[in-house]
Design a protein around this motif. Structure first.
Motif, short mmCIF file in Angstrom:
data_model
loop_
_atom_site.label_atom_id
_atom_site.label_comp_id
_atom_site.label_asym_id
_atom_site.label_seq_id
_atom_site.Cartn_x
_atom_site.Cartn_y
_atom_site.Cartn_z
N ILE A 56 1.00 -1.34 -0.32
CA ILE A 56 0.17 0.28 0.00
C ILE A 56 0.76 1.20 -0.52
N GLN A 57 2.04 1.08 1.14
CA GLN A 57 2.09 2.53 0.88
C GLN A 57 3.56 2.87 -0.40
N HIS A 60 0.80 4.63 -2.46
CA HIS A 60 0.88 5.54 -2.15
C HIS A 60 2.05 6.86 -2.82
N ASP A 61 3.04 6.06 -2.74
CA ASP A 61 4.24 6.89 -2.42
C ASP A 61 4.50 7.01 -4.42
N LYS A 65 -1.08 8.26 -9.85
CA LYS A 65 -1.71 6.49 -9.59
C LYS A 65 -2.47 6.71 -10.53
N TYR A 140 2.16 -3.30 -6.06
CA TYR A 140 1.60 -2.55 -5.32
C TYR A 140 -0.03 -2.72 -4.75
N THR A 142 -3.93 -1.04 -4.13
CA THR A 142 -4.04 -0.27 -4.46
C THR A 142 -5.78 -0.41 -3.87
#
Length: 149
Positions: A56-57, A60-61, A65, A140, A142
């Motif tokens: 998730i991080q 987010h980075d 997105k 990843y 999301t």
């Protein structure tokens, strides 16, 4: 026949217990009140929590997105143009919190850097969308919540 206070209280408790037991048996035996667990194998799922937080991080980075949006055609998953579509791999879980019978997975197969899940596959209400994907060796995750009208 005269009923004193003690007998009245005992009768009231017995009626109340009968009332409660009736509803307990009704909920347990009627399939309309399905009370399954939210996630199968809950503890196994929970043991991978730190790995999930790292994915998730990673998502987010990202500077740009992917977006998950509901439209009249269905759920559209769009990746930014700078991602190469053939290098994106993964799957999308559409999870229905109210009824697990409607849950389904779909593989990410992009056309024009987007994926459309048709509206006819979706029941009205809340859907939790979990997209697990990989790009250039980085994993990843999301998560989005959408509402289908």
């Amino acid at each position: 026949m005269k009923i004193n206070w003690g007998t009245g209280i005992v009768i009231a408790f017995a009626l109340f217990m009968t009332f409660i037991l009736y509803f307990v048996f009704e909920v347990q035996s009627n399939s309309k009140y399905d009370n399954d667990l939210v996630v199968e194998e809950y503890y196994k799922h929970d043991s991978h929590f730190q790995e999930e937080m790292a994915r998730i991080q990673n998502a987010h980075d990202l500077q740009q997105k992917p977006s998950i949006v509901y439209s009249e055609e269905g759920v559209k998953v769009a990746f930014p143009a700078n991602f190469e579509s053939d290098k994106i791999k993964g799957n999308i879980l559409l999870y229905r919190p109210s009824n697990k019978k409607f849950d389904f997975n779909t593989q990410i197969m992009l056309s024009n850097s987007a994926l459309l899940i048709p509206k006819d596959k979706l029941v009205k209400g809340r859907w939790d969308v979990n997209m697990e994907w990989q790009y250039n060796g980085t994993k990843y995750l999301t998560k989005e919540v959408i509402y289908v009208n």
